[in-house]
Design a protein around this motif. Structure first.
Motif, PDB file in Angstrom:
ATOM      1  N   ASN A 137       0.852  -1.178   0.000  1.00 39.94           N
ATOM      2  CA  ASN A 137       0.000   0.000   0.000  1.00 39.94           C
ATOM      3  C   ASN A 137       0.895   1.238   0.000  1.00 39.94           C
ATOM      4  OD1 ASN A 137      -2.353   1.512   0.088  1.00 39.94           O
ATOM      5  ND2 ASN A 137      -2.457   1.469   2.310  1.00 39.94           N
ATOM      6  N   VAL A 138       0.677   2.163  -0.941  1.00 35.22           N
ATOM      7  CA  VAL A 138       1.480   3.393  -1.023  1.00 35.22           C
ATOM      8  C   VAL A 138       0.553   4.600  -1.166  1.00 35.22           C
ATOM      9  CG1 VAL A 138       3.498   2.257  -2.039  1.00 35.22           C
ATOM     10  CG2 VAL A 138       1.763   3.238  -3.541  1.00 35.22           C
ATOM     11  N   LEU A 139       1.071   5.758  -0.753  1.00 36.05           N
ATOM     12  CA  LEU A 139       0.385   7.031  -0.943  1.00 36.05           C
ATOM     13  C   LEU A 139       1.110   7.779  -2.046  1.00 36.05           C
ATOM     14  CD1 LEU A 139      -1.537   9.379  -0.105  1.00 36.05           C
ATOM     15  CD2 LEU A 139       0.238  10.064   1.525  1.00 36.05           C
ATOM     16  N   VAL A 140       0.364   8.255  -3.036  1.00 35.50           N
ATOM     17  CA  VAL A 140       0.947   9.029  -4.129  1.00 35.50           C
ATOM     18  C   VAL A 140       0.459  10.465  -3.991  1.00 35.50           C
ATOM     19  CG1 VAL A 140       1.191   9.267  -6.629  1.00 35.50           C
ATOM     20  CG2 VAL A 140       0.837   7.002  -5.629  1.00 35.50           C
ATOM     21  N   GLN A 141       1.407  11.395  -3.947  1.00 36.73           N
ATOM     22  CA  GLN A 141       1.058  12.817  -3.889  1.00 36.73           C
ATOM     23  C   GLN A 141       1.923  13.574  -4.882  1.00 36.73           C
ATOM     24  OE1 GLN A 141       1.619  13.564   0.270  1.00 36.73           O
ATOM     25  NE2 GLN A 141       3.838  13.679   0.110  1.00 36.73           N
ATOM     26  N   THR A 142       1.396  14.689  -5.376  1.00 35.81           N
ATOM     27  CA  THR A 142       2.109  15.484  -6.369  1.00 35.81           C
ATOM     28  C   THR A 142       2.340  16.896  -5.830  1.00 35.81           C
ATOM     29  OG1 THR A 142      -0.054  15.794  -7.410  1.00 35.81           O
ATOM     30  CG2 THR A 142       1.434  14.223  -8.447  1.00 35.81           C
ATOM     31  N   VAL A 143       3.514  17.448  -6.182  1.00 32.95           N
ATOM     32  CA  VAL A 143       3.930  18.755  -5.702  1.00 32.95           C
ATOM     33  C   VAL A 143       4.380  19.593  -6.895  1.00 32.95           C
ATOM     34  CG1 VAL A 143       5.627  19.955  -4.270  1.00 32.95           C
ATOM     35  CG2 VAL A 143       4.650  17.801  -3.486  1.00 32.95           C
ATOM     36  N   LEU A 144       3.933  20.857  -6.920  1.00 30.80           N
ATOM     37  CA  LEU A 144       4.350  21.810  -7.950  1.00 30.80           C
ATOM     38  C   LEU A 144       4.686  23.117  -7.251  1.00 30.80           C
ATOM     39  CD1 LEU A 144       4.669  22.586 -10.967  1.00 30.80           C
ATOM     40  CD2 LEU A 144       2.261  23.230 -10.937  1.00 30.80           C
ATOM     41  N   ASP A 145       5.864  23.650  -7.501  1.00 30.03           N
ATOM     42  CA  ASP A 145       6.317  24.895  -6.872  1.00 30.03           C
ATOM     43  C   ASP A 145       6.197  24.834  -5.346  1.00 30.03           C
ATOM     44  OD1 ASP A 145       6.970  26.069  -9.306  1.00 30.03           O
ATOM     45  OD2 ASP A 145       4.946  26.864  -9.581  1.00 30.03           O
ATOM     46  N   LEU A 153       1.254   4.489 -12.692  1.00 31.87           N
ATOM     47  CA  LEU A 153       2.387   3.847 -12.031  1.00 31.87           C
ATOM     48  C   LEU A 153       2.520   2.465 -12.642  1.00 31.87           C
ATOM     49  CD1 LEU A 153       0.771   5.704  -9.822  1.00 31.87           C
ATOM     50  CD2 LEU A 153       2.441   4.736  -8.283  1.00 31.87           C
ATOM     51  N   TYR A 154       3.745   2.068 -12.958  1.00 31.58           N
ATOM     52  CA  TYR A 154       3.909   0.743 -13.537  1.00 31.58           C
ATOM     53  C   TYR A 154       5.290   0.172 -13.239  1.00 31.58           C
ATOM     54  CZ  TYR A 154       5.953   3.488 -17.377  1.00 31.58           C
ATOM     55  OH  TYR A 154       6.707   4.367 -18.117  1.00 31.58           O
ATOM     56  N   ASN A 155       5.310  -1.145 -13.130  1.00 30.12           N
ATOM     57  CA  ASN A 155       6.551  -1.911 -13.006  1.00 30.12           C
ATOM     58  C   ASN A 155       6.355  -3.192 -13.811  1.00 30.12           C
ATOM     59  OD1 ASN A 155       5.042  -3.682 -11.397  1.00 30.12           O
ATOM     60  ND2 ASN A 155       5.877  -2.904  -9.475  1.00 30.12           N
ATOM     61  N   ASP A 156       7.270  -4.130 -13.679  1.00 35.25           N
ATOM     62  CA  ASP A 156       7.136  -5.346 -14.481  1.00 35.25           C
ATOM     63  C   ASP A 156       6.049  -6.289 -13.965  1.00 35.25           C
ATOM     64  OD1 ASP A 156       8.496  -6.126 -12.207  1.00 35.25           O
ATOM     65  OD2 ASP A 156      10.154  -7.075 -13.260  1.00 35.25           O
ATOM     66  N   ALA A 157       5.352  -5.909 -12.887  1.00 35.92           N
ATOM     67  CA  ALA A 157       4.289  -6.740 -12.334  1.00 35.92           C
ATOM     68  C   ALA A 157       2.895  -6.170 -12.593  1.00 35.92           C
ATOM     69  CB  ALA A 157       4.492  -6.925 -10.831  1.00 35.92           C
ATOM     70  N   GLY A 158       2.792  -4.946 -13.134  1.00 33.72           N
ATOM     71  CA  GLY A 158       1.472  -4.392 -13.399  1.00 33.72           C
ATOM     72  C   GLY A 158       1.477  -2.903 -13.666  1.00 33.72           C
ATOM     73  N   ILE A 204       6.693   6.280 -12.638  1.00 32.98           N
ATOM     74  CA  ILE A 204       5.524   7.117 -12.364  1.00 32.98           C
ATOM     75  C   ILE A 204       5.462   8.217 -13.416  1.00 32.98           C
ATOM     76  CG2 ILE A 204       4.344   8.532 -10.655  1.00 32.98           C
ATOM     77  CD1 ILE A 204       6.230   7.193  -8.536  1.00 32.98           C
ATOM     78  N   ASP A 205       4.350   8.288 -14.131  1.00 26.67           N
ATOM     79  CA  ASP A 205       4.145   9.266 -15.194  1.00 26.67           C
ATOM     80  C   ASP A 205       2.877  10.046 -14.859  1.00 26.67           C
ATOM     81  OD1 ASP A 205       4.181  10.666 -17.556  1.00 26.67           O
ATOM     82  OD2 ASP A 205       3.817   8.928 -18.843  1.00 26.67           O
ATOM     83  N   ALA A 209       5.229  15.133 -14.896  1.00 24.35           N
ATOM     84  CA  ALA A 209       6.332  14.521 -14.150  1.00 24.35           C
ATOM     85  C   ALA A 209       6.562  13.116 -14.667  1.00 24.35           C
ATOM     86  CB  ALA A 209       6.015  14.467 -12.660  1.00 24.35           C
ATOM     87  N   TYR A 210       7.809  12.697 -14.609  1.00 26.22           N
ATOM     88  CA  TYR A 210       8.176  11.318 -14.930  1.00 26.22           C
ATOM     89  C   TYR A 210       9.293  10.940 -13.973  1.00 26.22           C
ATOM     90  CZ  TYR A 210       9.709   7.149 -17.334  1.00 26.22           C
ATOM     91  OH  TYR A 210      10.047   5.857 -17.614  1.00 26.22           O
ATOM     92  N   GLU A 211       9.038   9.958 -13.131  1.00 26.61           N
ATOM     93  CA  GLU A 211      10.025   9.547 -12.135  1.00 26.61           C
ATOM     94  C   GLU A 211      10.186   8.043 -12.117  1.00 26.61           C
ATOM     95  OE1 GLU A 211       9.661  11.231  -8.266  1.00 26.61           O
ATOM     96  OE2 GLU A 211       9.396  13.257  -9.031  1.00 26.61           O
ATOM     97  N   LYS A 212      11.329   7.624 -11.597  1.00 26.81           N
ATOM     98  CA  LYS A 212      11.628   6.205 -11.407  1.00 26.81           C
ATOM     99  C   LYS A 212      12.017   6.018  -9.950  1.00 26.81           C
ATOM    100  CE  LYS A 212      15.598   4.358 -12.230  1.00 26.81           C
ATOM    101  NZ  LYS A 212      16.816   3.713 -12.589  1.00 26.81           N
TER     102      LYS A 212
END
Length: 132
Positions: free
Chosen positions: A14-22, A33-38, A59-60, A69-72
């Protein structure tokens, strides 16, 4: 005593996803969100249950007119994985690596957005002009 993570831990997290700008949290951002499992789709801020993997989580995110944003995020091996390597001569390690049970992502994923660039409209280039 550490044991086989595949037996003692879940393959989900279980994870929390939050986005930040400025330097401020921004809500209503669509993220994949994606990895090799889904693959999982959320609108931030959001909690979700994803399938763990030994590979990175990508994460896109985007919000029209606001940013992108695009992060790994790399998965980290937990203590059970390393104990398993020692106790099972590597066999349990291979199982845990393949199921993702011995790995975790951060519990809170804070995605830093890049501001949207406003498209400047102007006259088209003259014929024969090369744009780079």
């Amino acid at each position: 005593m550490a044991g086989c993570a595949s037996l003692t831990e879940s393959t989900e997290q279980n994870v929390l996803v939050q986005t930040v700008l400025d330097h401020r949290e921004i809500a209503g951002v669509g993220c994949v969100l994606y990895n090799d499992a889904g693959k999982w789709f959320v609108t931030t801020p959001a909690r979700l249950t994803l399938r763990k993997s030994s590979g990175p989580l990508r994460i896109d995110c985007a919000k029209n007119g606001k940013g992108w944003a695009y992060e790994k995020v790399d998965a980290r091996a937990d203590g059970n994985l390393w104990g398993n390597l020692a106790l099972t001569a590597g066999v349990g390690y291979i199982v845990d690596k393949n199921t993702g049970a011995g790995y975790d992502y951060p519990a809170v994923l804070t995605v830093v957005m890049h501001p949207a660039q406003e498209k400047e409209e102007g006259p088209p280039p003259a014929a024969g002009v090369t744009l780079f």
